[in-house]
Design a protein around this motif. Sequence first.
Motif, short mmCIF file in Angstrom:
data_model
loop_
_atom_site.label_atom_id
_atom_site.label_comp_id
_atom_site.label_asym_id
_atom_site.label_seq_id
_atom_site.Cartn_x
_atom_site.Cartn_y
_atom_site.Cartn_z
N ALA A 1 0.83 -1.21 0.00
CA ALA A 1 0.00 0.00 0.00
C ALA A 1 0.87 1.26 0.00
N MET B 1 -0.03 5.14 -1.10
CA MET B 1 -1.19 5.31 -0.24
C MET B 1 -0.72 5.92 1.09
N SER B 2 -1.53 6.84 1.63
CA SER B 2 -1.15 7.49 2.88
C SER B 2 -1.20 6.48 4.03
N ALA B 3 -0.52 6.82 5.13
CA ALA B 3 -0.49 5.92 6.28
C ALA B 3 -1.90 5.68 6.82
N HIS C 1 -4.89 5.92 5.21
CA HIS C 1 -5.66 5.08 4.29
C HIS C 1 -5.18 3.63 4.34
N LYS D 1 -8.15 1.24 5.11
CA LYS D 1 -8.67 0.55 3.93
C LYS D 1 -8.00 -0.79 3.66
N ILE D 2 -6.79 -0.98 4.16
CA ILE D 2 -6.06 -2.22 3.85
C ILE D 2 -5.88 -3.08 5.10
N PRO E 1 -9.52 -3.76 7.65
CA PRO E 1 -10.51 -4.72 7.11
C PRO E 1 -10.01 -6.17 7.17
N GLN E 2 -8.70 -6.37 7.13
CA GLN E 2 -8.17 -7.72 7.24
C GLN E 2 -8.02 -8.14 8.70
N ASP F 1 4.73 10.21 -0.19
CA ASP F 1 3.61 9.48 -0.81
C ASP F 1 3.46 9.86 -2.27
N GLN G 1 3.95 7.36 -5.56
CA GLN G 1 2.93 7.10 -6.58
C GLN G 1 3.56 6.97 -7.96
N PHE H 1 -4.04 -7.37 -2.38
CA PHE H 1 -4.92 -7.17 -1.22
C PHE H 1 -6.01 -8.24 -1.23
N HIS I 1 -8.60 -8.87 0.56
CA HIS I 1 -9.99 -8.54 0.90
C HIS I 1 -10.66 -7.71 -0.19
N LEU I 2 -9.93 -7.42 -1.27
CA LEU I 2 -10.50 -6.64 -2.37
C LEU I 2 -10.54 -7.48 -3.64
N ILE J 1 -8.24 1.03 -6.08
CA ILE J 1 -8.37 1.66 -4.76
C ILE J 1 -7.42 2.85 -4.57
N THR J 2 -6.15 2.67 -4.96
CA THR J 2 -5.20 3.76 -4.71
C THR J 2 -5.43 4.96 -5.63
N LEU K 1 -8.46 6.73 -4.10
CA LEU K 1 -8.23 7.36 -2.79
C LEU K 1 -7.23 8.50 -2.86
N GLU K 2 -6.14 8.28 -3.57
CA GLU K 2 -5.03 9.22 -3.45
C GLU K 2 -4.95 10.21 -4.60
#
Lengths: 223, 247
Positions: free
Chosen positions: A128, A133-135, A137, A141-142, A145-146, B80, B84, B96, B98-99, B107-108, B111-112
């Motif tokens: 992530a 992805m930010s810390a 999020h 989001k990652i 949920p797990q 960050d 990217q 991931f 769960h996705l 997702i990224t 979101l970002e």
Amino acid sequence: MGLGPGLFEVFGDYWQIFLQGTIGTLKYAFIAVSLGSLLGALIALANLSKNKILTAVGSVYVTVLRGTPLLVQMYIAYFFLPLVIPALNNVGKETNVLIALVLNSSAYVSEIIRGGINSVDKGQTEAARSLGMSASHTMTKIILPQAIKNILPAMGNEYIAMIKETSLAGTFMLYELMYTRTLLANKFLVWQPLFIIAAIYLILTMVLTTLVGIMEKRLSVSD
Amino acid sequence: MTEKTQPIIEVKNLHKRFGDLEVLKGVNESIYKGEVISIIGPSGGGKSTFLRCLNFLEVPEEGEVFFEGQKLDPNSTDLDKHRQKIGMVFQLFNVFPHLTVLDNITITPILEKKVPKAEAEKEAMELLKMVGLEDKAKEYPRKLSGGQKQRLAIVRAMAMHPDIMLFDEPTSALDPEMVKEVLEVIKKLAESGMTCVIVTHEMGFAKTISDRILFIDGGIIAEEGTPEEIFEHAQNPRTREFLGKVL
């Protein structure tokens, strides 16, 4: 000397008192675990943070609350807290005992949450973060949920444990299941309430254990 | 230095320690746009650590990493933004679980980068088509084979429109029959002009695909050169010894 009236007779005569005690037990356990979860989540974040002062505070908090008996914590909350926090004199003794329950539960819950988060593979965070992805999020989001799959069943077990722990609150005349013993002892019923109370606790924990088991199964299906 | 010759990534005097163990002992390197670089060398020599320092998954104790001229700083939120543009693919895929396959990709960006969902999904479908996974879009990763997971991981990184892709032993955890499908995708990427840095044990692949080979051993770049220079005329005895063992 006879044993006096039997269990069914006593339960038939006083079932309303036992019902009210059961409701009290479920209520106090629920308050302890739900408020304890909010506080416990904060403690868990402190323990997981990179800030050394926060982790030190979190670790002392957990160690002390898990390393001393709940009954001692209740006495301290009951007699000592109102001396140093005068406002607690006006909210009723029930609150003081509940504070002890909530703090105690938060220490256990924080370890459940921390364990759940740590159980998620480190590669998930790395993936992530490497995507940019930010810390926050990444956590919401990652990771969470797990982690929740491990956290929820353990929280159910904490609620079951707390149902038994709240019996100590009867010592301070909070109206929960164990307190019904005191009420009925005044009517010269000494042994019958004990077995009725034990049976109710057993039913509560068995039913809830079954429910947690079903929840565990449901959560693991998506793996 | 003019815009044209500015490296995408420039590394200066990189040192990285894990406890008492110094894994990187002063590495200097520049990576330019369009280059395909393979990093080879013995286990424990610092290859992966070097790669993971390029996007600061490992923060070096000493030295600097510049991405497109800007110094990476672990305490800045700019990190960050830089990440990217630096795609990374891991040995163990790290998709991931769960996705869904589609959500793994979108997702990224959503979101970002605030990409609208429909747009992100449209692009994700195109990427999935590119790697032959379009029929898996609604599946969860547990239904995928290792090779499929790794192809997903590659397009997940691509969806961020990176300027460079880092591959950390992308085929080491795969069953032999799946290595090829992943290497094909990486090859396609490299041929499209994407700047790639690949830590690999696939010597044949490194030889055919790379512009440059870095041989990392003992925490330093012990030797570097074109594939021909490294594989046919290695100067450093350590390089020759290593290649003698693996070829």
